[in-house]
Write a protein that holds these residues in place. Structure first.
Motif, PDB file in Angstrom:
ATOM      1  N   GLY A   2       0.816  -1.485  -0.047  1.00 61.39           N
ATOM      2  CA  GLY A   2       0.092   0.001  -0.001  1.00 61.39           C
ATOM      3  C   GLY A   2       0.971   1.208  -0.007  1.00 61.39           C
ATOM      4  N   VAL A   3       1.992   1.246   0.340  1.00 59.41           N
ATOM      5  CA  VAL A   3       2.809   2.660   0.403  1.00 59.41           C
ATOM      6  C   VAL A   3       4.229   2.496  -0.426  1.00 59.41           C
ATOM      7  CG1 VAL A   3       2.259   3.160   2.752  1.00 59.41           C
ATOM      8  CG2 VAL A   3       4.131   1.437   2.596  1.00 59.41           C
ATOM      9  N   LEU A   4       3.921   1.374  -1.531  1.00 58.62           N
ATOM     10  CA  LEU A   4       5.259   1.560  -2.390  1.00 58.62           C
ATOM     11  C   LEU A   4       4.917   2.636  -3.444  1.00 58.62           C
ATOM     12  CD1 LEU A   4       5.283  -2.276  -3.597  1.00 58.62           C
ATOM     13  CD2 LEU A   4       6.832  -1.320  -1.970  1.00 58.62           C
ATOM     14  N   THR A   5       3.780   3.009  -3.689  1.00 55.90           N
ATOM     15  CA  THR A   5       3.582   4.190  -4.373  1.00 55.90           C
ATOM     16  C   THR A   5       2.322   4.849  -4.083  1.00 55.90           C
ATOM     17  OG1 THR A   5       3.911   4.930  -6.736  1.00 55.90           O
ATOM     18  CG2 THR A   5       2.337   3.183  -6.514  1.00 55.90           C
ATOM     19  N   PRO A   6       2.270   6.418  -4.325  1.00 57.55           N
ATOM     20  CA  PRO A   6       1.141   6.850  -4.219  1.00 57.55           C
ATOM     21  C   PRO A   6      -0.060   6.565  -4.659  1.00 57.55           C
ATOM     22  CG  PRO A   6       2.880   8.573  -4.628  1.00 57.55           C
ATOM     23  CD  PRO A   6       3.363   7.168  -4.803  1.00 57.55           C
ATOM     24  N   GLU A   7      -1.343   6.659  -4.400  1.00 58.84           N
ATOM     25  CA  GLU A   7      -2.583   6.211  -5.079  1.00 58.84           C
ATOM     26  C   GLU A   7      -2.770   6.605  -6.629  1.00 58.84           C
ATOM     27  OE1 GLU A   7      -5.941   3.942  -5.892  1.00 58.84           O
ATOM     28  OE2 GLU A   7      -4.240   3.527  -4.319  1.00 58.84           O
ATOM     29  N   HIS A   8      -2.256   7.974  -6.735  1.00 60.00           N
ATOM     30  CA  HIS A   8      -2.664   8.420  -8.056  1.00 60.00           C
ATOM     31  C   HIS A   8      -1.476   7.925  -9.046  1.00 60.00           C
ATOM     32  CE1 HIS A   8       0.344  11.112  -6.370  1.00 60.00           C
ATOM     33  NE2 HIS A   8       1.085  11.289  -7.627  1.00 60.00           N
ATOM     34  N   ASP A   9      -0.458   7.365  -8.512  1.00 60.82           N
ATOM     35  CA  ASP A   9       0.662   6.712  -9.322  1.00 60.82           C
ATOM     36  C   ASP A   9       0.139   5.302  -9.561  1.00 60.82           C
ATOM     37  OD1 ASP A   9       2.636   8.721  -9.982  1.00 60.82           O
ATOM     38  OD2 ASP A   9       3.343   8.531  -7.851  1.00 60.82           O
ATOM     39  N   ARG A  10      -0.526   4.612  -8.629  1.00 58.95           N
ATOM     40  CA  ARG A  10      -1.081   3.133  -8.816  1.00 58.95           C
ATOM     41  C   ARG A  10      -1.956   3.146  -9.825  1.00 58.95           C
ATOM     42  NH1 ARG A  10      -4.593  -0.605  -7.203  1.00 58.95           N
ATOM     43  NH2 ARG A  10      -6.097   0.987  -6.491  1.00 58.95           N
ATOM     44  N   THR A  11      -2.925   4.193  -9.767  1.00 59.74           N
ATOM     45  CA  THR A  11      -4.015   4.212 -10.621  1.00 59.74           C
ATOM     46  C   THR A  11      -3.419   4.443 -12.164  1.00 59.74           C
ATOM     47  OG1 THR A  11      -5.401   5.281  -9.069  1.00 59.74           O
ATOM     48  CG2 THR A  11      -6.221   5.474 -11.342  1.00 59.74           C
ATOM     49  N   ALA A  12      -2.513   5.207 -12.298  1.00 61.26           N
ATOM     50  CA  ALA A  12      -1.975   5.683 -13.609  1.00 61.26           C
ATOM     51  C   ALA A  12      -1.356   4.245 -14.173  1.00 61.26           C
ATOM     52  CB  ALA A  12      -0.971   6.723 -13.525  1.00 61.26           C
ATOM     53  N   LEU A  13      -0.671   3.533 -13.188  1.00 60.93           N
ATOM     54  CA  LEU A  13       0.105   2.160 -13.482  1.00 60.93           C
ATOM     55  C   LEU A  13      -0.822   1.182 -14.180  1.00 60.93           C
ATOM     56  CD1 LEU A  13       2.355   0.444 -11.308  1.00 60.93           C
ATOM     57  CD2 LEU A  13       0.683  -0.731 -12.046  1.00 60.93           C
ATOM     58  N   ILE A  14      -2.019   1.233 -13.523  1.00 54.74           N
ATOM     59  CA  ILE A  14      -3.036   0.430 -13.900  1.00 54.74           C
ATOM     60  C   ILE A  14      -3.599   0.734 -15.274  1.00 54.74           C
ATOM     61  CG2 ILE A  14      -5.685  -0.379 -13.510  1.00 54.74           C
ATOM     62  CD1 ILE A  14      -5.246  -0.078 -10.584  1.00 54.74           C
ATOM     63  N   ALA A  15      -3.891   1.985 -15.507  1.00 50.30           N
ATOM     64  CA  ALA A  15      -4.303   2.442 -16.721  1.00 50.30           C
ATOM     65  C   ALA A  15      -3.161   2.202 -18.073  1.00 50.30           C
ATOM     66  CB  ALA A  15      -4.439   3.848 -16.803  1.00 50.30           C
ATOM     67  N   ARG A  16      -1.785   2.379 -17.591  1.00 48.27           N
ATOM     68  CA  ARG A  16      -0.891   1.921 -18.566  1.00 48.27           C
ATOM     69  C   ARG A  16      -0.947   0.302 -18.804  1.00 48.27           C
ATOM     70  NH1 ARG A  16       1.849   5.400 -15.235  1.00 48.27           N
ATOM     71  NH2 ARG A  16       3.164   3.614 -14.211  1.00 48.27           N
ATOM     72  N   ILE A  17      -0.854  -0.566 -17.713  1.00 42.82           N
ATOM     73  CA  ILE A  17      -1.101  -1.732 -18.097  1.00 42.82           C
ATOM     74  C   ILE A  17      -2.306  -2.248 -18.758  1.00 42.82           C
ATOM     75  CG2 ILE A  17      -1.228  -3.991 -16.823  1.00 42.82           C
ATOM     76  CD1 ILE A  17       0.789  -3.047 -14.926  1.00 42.82           C
ATOM     77  N   LYS A  18      -3.387  -1.615 -18.797  1.00 48.46           N
ATOM     78  CA  LYS A  18      -4.638  -1.844 -19.296  1.00 48.46           C
ATOM     79  C   LYS A  18      -4.595  -1.511 -20.962  1.00 48.46           C
ATOM     80  CE  LYS A  18      -8.376  -2.067 -15.816  1.00 48.46           C
ATOM     81  NZ  LYS A  18      -9.344  -1.554 -15.317  1.00 48.46           N
ATOM     82  N   ALA A  19      -3.915  -0.289 -21.082  1.00 47.17           N
ATOM     83  CA  ALA A  19      -3.496   0.115 -22.487  1.00 47.17           C
ATOM     84  C   ALA A  19      -2.268  -0.648 -23.143  1.00 47.17           C
ATOM     85  CB  ALA A  19      -3.282   1.693 -22.350  1.00 47.17           C
ATOM     86  N   LYS A  20      -1.516  -1.485 -22.424  1.00 49.27           N
ATOM     87  CA  LYS A  20      -0.563  -2.339 -22.707  1.00 49.27           C
ATOM     88  C   LYS A  20       0.676  -1.242 -23.239  1.00 49.27           C
ATOM     89  CE  LYS A  20      -3.125  -5.994 -23.644  1.00 49.27           C
ATOM     90  NZ  LYS A  20      -3.548  -7.366 -24.436  1.00 49.27           N
ATOM     91  N   THR A  21       0.871  -0.117 -22.734  1.00 48.33           N
ATOM     92  CA  THR A  21       2.012   0.728 -23.010  1.00 48.33           C
ATOM     93  C   THR A  21       2.999   0.291 -21.814  1.00 48.33           C
ATOM     94  OG1 THR A  21       1.041   2.396 -21.494  1.00 48.33           O
ATOM     95  CG2 THR A  21       0.605   2.562 -23.799  1.00 48.33           C
ATOM     96  N   THR A  22       2.712  -0.503 -21.012  1.00 49.81           N
ATOM     97  CA  THR A  22       3.799  -0.848 -19.973  1.00 49.81           C
ATOM     98  C   THR A  22       3.619  -2.368 -19.543  1.00 49.81           C
ATOM     99  OG1 THR A  22       5.297  -0.344 -17.897  1.00 49.81           O
ATOM    100  CG2 THR A  22       2.711  -0.316 -17.938  1.00 49.81           C
ATOM    101  N   SER A  23       4.374  -2.881 -18.926  1.00 46.83           N
ATOM    102  CA  SER A  23       4.348  -4.183 -18.442  1.00 46.83           C
ATOM    103  C   SER A  23       4.540  -4.365 -16.843  1.00 46.83           C
ATOM    104  CB  SER A  23       5.338  -5.225 -19.075  1.00 46.83           C
ATOM    105  OG  SER A  23       6.552  -4.984 -18.760  1.00 46.83           O
ATOM    106  N   VAL A  24       4.071  -5.496 -16.157  1.00 46.03           N
ATOM    107  CA  VAL A  24       4.295  -5.584 -14.757  1.00 46.03           C
ATOM    108  C   VAL A  24       5.888  -5.647 -14.566  1.00 46.03           C
ATOM    109  CG1 VAL A  24       4.067  -7.106 -13.061  1.00 46.03           C
ATOM    110  CG2 VAL A  24       2.036  -6.901 -14.562  1.00 46.03           C
ATOM    111  N   GLU A  25       6.579  -5.863 -15.660  1.00 42.81           N
ATOM    112  CA  GLU A  25       7.942  -6.368 -15.119  1.00 42.81           C
ATOM    113  C   GLU A  25       8.587  -4.773 -15.450  1.00 42.81           C
ATOM    114  OE1 GLU A  25       6.186  -8.400 -17.278  1.00 42.81           O
ATOM    115  OE2 GLU A  25       6.260 -10.248 -15.707  1.00 42.81           O
ATOM    116  N   GLN A  26       8.354  -4.068 -16.471  1.00 46.98           N
ATOM    117  CA  GLN A  26       8.647  -2.708 -16.415  1.00 46.98           C
ATOM    118  C   GLN A  26       8.422  -1.892 -15.178  1.00 46.98           C
ATOM    119  OE1 GLN A  26       6.793  -1.915 -20.149  1.00 46.98           O
ATOM    120  NE2 GLN A  26       8.927  -1.729 -21.182  1.00 46.98           N
ATOM    121  N   GLU A  27       7.301  -2.028 -14.566  1.00 48.97           N
ATOM    122  CA  GLU A  27       6.814  -1.347 -13.882  1.00 48.97           C
ATOM    123  C   GLU A  27       7.653  -1.570 -12.460  1.00 48.97           C
ATOM    124  OE1 GLU A  27       4.919   1.545 -13.661  1.00 48.97           O
ATOM    125  OE2 GLU A  27       4.790   1.452 -15.730  1.00 48.97           O
TER     126      GLU A  27
END
Length: 195
Positions: A141-166
């Motif tokens: 829960g404290v690895l990254t701020p919530e707004h960054d986590r939400t953006a991370l989810i959007a990038r993964i859904k859009a396939k512009t990043t991967s779990v490994e890259q993040e």
């Protein structure tokens, strides 16, 4: 105290060094010291880290403790960082709060019982098992701020990043990135920040 940590984390950058978490835990009123030690004696396939509290002192009704974190030697830097942060989360279980006292591993006997539950044939789960689960989600829960986590989810859904890259960006194992974007995340974090 975890809700305060979670809230303060929201105003910080996407990535923070391990020292930020360490320094925050040191500010807790019941924490006197935190020592972090590496050892080859821990089998990192079974347990990557553990924490125990010792030297309990009471002054004016306030209890304070020394904490020792033992980390398995030979982990990748990402795993070592995450395991350290996860073990630091145990410091947030206040010793003078009766609800949290059961989560402390404060004596050699309690530590041995805790280890036996992991490796022995224990039939009932000790409270320390619940503490492990809570500390894991607290760290995630404290690895990254919530707004960054939400953006991370959007990038993964859009396939512009991967779990490994993040994982590389956040300097944590991919397994923890998967937990951050899982369906369980919100429910687990909501329970922890509403305490």
């Amino acid at each position: 105290m975890y809700p305060t940590l979670y809230k303060s984390r929201q105003a910080e950058p996407k990535y923070l060094p391990r020292s930020w978490y360490y320094n925050d835990a040191l500010r807790l009123p019941w924490v006197r010291t935190i020592a972090i030690k590496k050892t080859a004696a821990l089998d990192k396939e079974r347990v990557r880290g553990l924490i125990y509290a010792s030297n309990k002192e009471t002054h004016g009704g306030l209890e304070s403790l020394d904490y020792t974190i033992i980390i398995a030697d030979g982990m990748t830097p990402e795993y070592e960082r995450f395991v350290t942060i996860k073990e630091l989360m145990h410091c947030y279980f206040a010793p003078n709060n009766e609800k949290n006292v059961r989560y402390l591993t404060g004596t050699q006997i309690a530590l041995e019982n805790h280890m036996n539950a992991f490796f022995g044939g224990a039939t009932s789960k000790p409270p320390q098992d619940e503490a492990e689960k809570m500390a894991l989600w607290m760290a995630i829960g404290v690895l990254t701020p919530e707004h960054d986590r939400t953006a991370l989810i959007a990038r993964i859904k859009a396939k512009t990043t991967s779990v490994e890259q993040e994982g590389v960006t956040l300097k944590v194992p991919a397994k923890q990135v998967k937990a951050m974007i899982s369906n369980f995340y919100q429910a687990e974090i909501s329970k922890l920040i509403s305490c």
